[in-house]
Write an enzyme that holds these catalytic residues in place. Structure first.
Site, PDB file in Angstrom:
ATOM      1  N   HIS A  92       4.199  -6.671  22.178  1.00 42.34           N
ATOM      2  CA  HIS A  92       4.525  -6.357  23.577  1.00 42.34           C
ATOM      3  C   HIS A  92       5.345  -5.066  23.606  1.00 42.34           C
ATOM      4  O   HIS A  92       6.139  -4.812  22.704  1.00 42.34           O
ATOM      5  CB  HIS A  92       5.323  -7.522  24.188  1.00 42.34           C
ATOM      6  CG  HIS A  92       5.467  -7.401  25.674  1.00 42.34           C
ATOM      7  ND1 HIS A  92       6.359  -6.536  26.261  1.00 42.34           N
ATOM      8  CD2 HIS A  92       4.821  -8.019  26.690  1.00 42.34           C
ATOM      9  CE1 HIS A  92       6.254  -6.634  27.578  1.00 42.34           C
ATOM     10  NE2 HIS A  92       5.317  -7.530  27.859  1.00 42.34           N
ATOM     11  N   GLU A 149      -1.727  -2.919  28.318  1.00 41.46           N
ATOM     12  CA  GLU A 149      -0.395  -2.965  28.909  1.00 41.46           C
ATOM     13  C   GLU A 149       0.084  -1.531  29.203  1.00 41.46           C
ATOM     14  O   GLU A 149       0.750  -0.917  28.361  1.00 41.46           O
ATOM     15  CB  GLU A 149       0.533  -3.644  27.900  1.00 41.46           C
ATOM     16  CG  GLU A 149       1.880  -3.941  28.406  1.00 41.46           C
ATOM     17  CD  GLU A 149       2.768  -4.444  27.271  1.00 41.46           C
ATOM     18  OE1 GLU A 149       3.406  -5.465  27.469  1.00 41.46           O
ATOM     19  OE2 GLU A 149       2.833  -3.804  26.198  1.00 41.46           O
TER      20      GLU A 149
HETATM   21  P1  PGA Z   1       5.305  -7.927  34.790  1.00 34.42           P
HETATM   22  O1  PGA Z   1       5.392  -8.077  33.205  1.00 34.42           O
HETATM   23  O2  PGA Z   1       4.233  -8.857  35.267  1.00 34.42           O
HETATM   24  O3  PGA Z   1       6.662  -8.303  35.283  1.00 34.42           O
HETATM   25  O4  PGA Z   1       4.954  -6.505  35.062  1.00 34.42           O
HETATM   26  C1  PGA Z   1       4.229  -8.248  32.465  1.00 34.42           C
HETATM   27  C2  PGA Z   1       4.539  -8.282  30.994  1.00 34.42           C
HETATM   28  O5  PGA Z   1       5.380  -7.501  30.545  1.00 34.42           O
HETATM   29  O6  PGA Z   1       3.951  -9.101  30.243  1.00 34.42           O
END
Ligand code: PGA
Length: 227
Positions: A92, A149
């Site tokens: 992540h 992401e």
């Molecule tokens: P968010 O985070 O939905 O608050 O943007 C997603 C994540 O970091 O997995």
């Protein structure tokens, strides 16, 4: 292919709050054939959440040790997680930024997760899809789920367009093969439907913390999948 809806609580909640969330969320209706609903609480809360959720819902770890079980104080080995969770989120952007994770350490985590039968959910931004894939053992690429992401979209409300998700998904499958590709970044009940049209699921941070809001998101996803 099933759609994955993953609730990433990040570093939030007490054990009491986790139990309340599970109790409230556990009655949410969804089709287990079409949707995999997965909750990723902090590691010490996994058992409490497992006890509160029906079998149809799965758990994920938010991270896994890059090492085998042994003398690595503070690390949680894949062997410890196996039996508790089916999935492990790795790489992540918050782990990369705050804990110095590299493509190589993320690749080691993929190896560890796979060695214990856990499915790694590998998070990547578009800039390093190829480098991350290249670091992972070739034969393990097909065992991964990959979450696109975009850094600017995490927790900001600045979602990327569905066209951009489609473009990056193409790059992900070019590098990883035909793996499930998720979108991750400010997914909410009111936009989950559009992302499910161009992805195999979503990773949800902020909108997963409130059980009612995540239940609403799951319901919206079901509505989209029935169309
Ligand atoms: P968010 O985070 O939905 O608050 O943007 C997603 C994540 O970091 O997995």
């Amino acid at each position: 292919m099933k759609k994955f809806l993953i609730a990433n609580w990040k570093s939030n909640k007490t054990i009491t709050e986790a139990r309340q969330w599970a109790e409230q969320f556990s009655t949410t209706q969804f089709s287990a054939e079409k949707t995999a609903v997965i909750v990723a609480p902090p590691t010490p809360l996994l058992i409490a959440v497992r006890e509160g959720l029906p079998e149809s819902m799965s758990l994920a770890a938010q991270d896994v040790s890059p090492f085998t079980a042994g003398s690595y104080t503070g690390a949680v080995a894949a062997r410890t997680l196996a039996g508790l969770v089916s999935y492990a989120i790795v790489g992540h952007s918050e782990r990369r930024r705050h804990f110095g994770e590299t493509h190589q350490s993320v690749a080691q985590k993929v190896t560890q997760a796979c060695s214990e039968g856990l499915t790694p959910v590998v998070c990547v931004d578009q800039d390093y899809v190829a480098e991350q894939a290249a670091a992972i053992e070739q034969e393990l690429l097909s065992k991964c789920i990959v979450a696109y992401e975009p850094l600017g979209a995490i927790g900001t409300g600045n979602n990327v367009s569905v066209d951009e998700v489609t473009t990056v998904a193409t790059s992900i499958t070019a590098n990883f093969g035909e793996v499930p590709v998720l979108y991750d970044g400010s997914v909410k009940p009111d936009n989950v439907g559009e992302y499910l049209l161009v992805s195999d699921g979503v990773l949800v941070g902020g909108a997963s913390l409130d059980a009612a809001e995540f239940a609403q998101l799951v319901t919206q996803a079901e509505v989209r999948l029935q169309k």
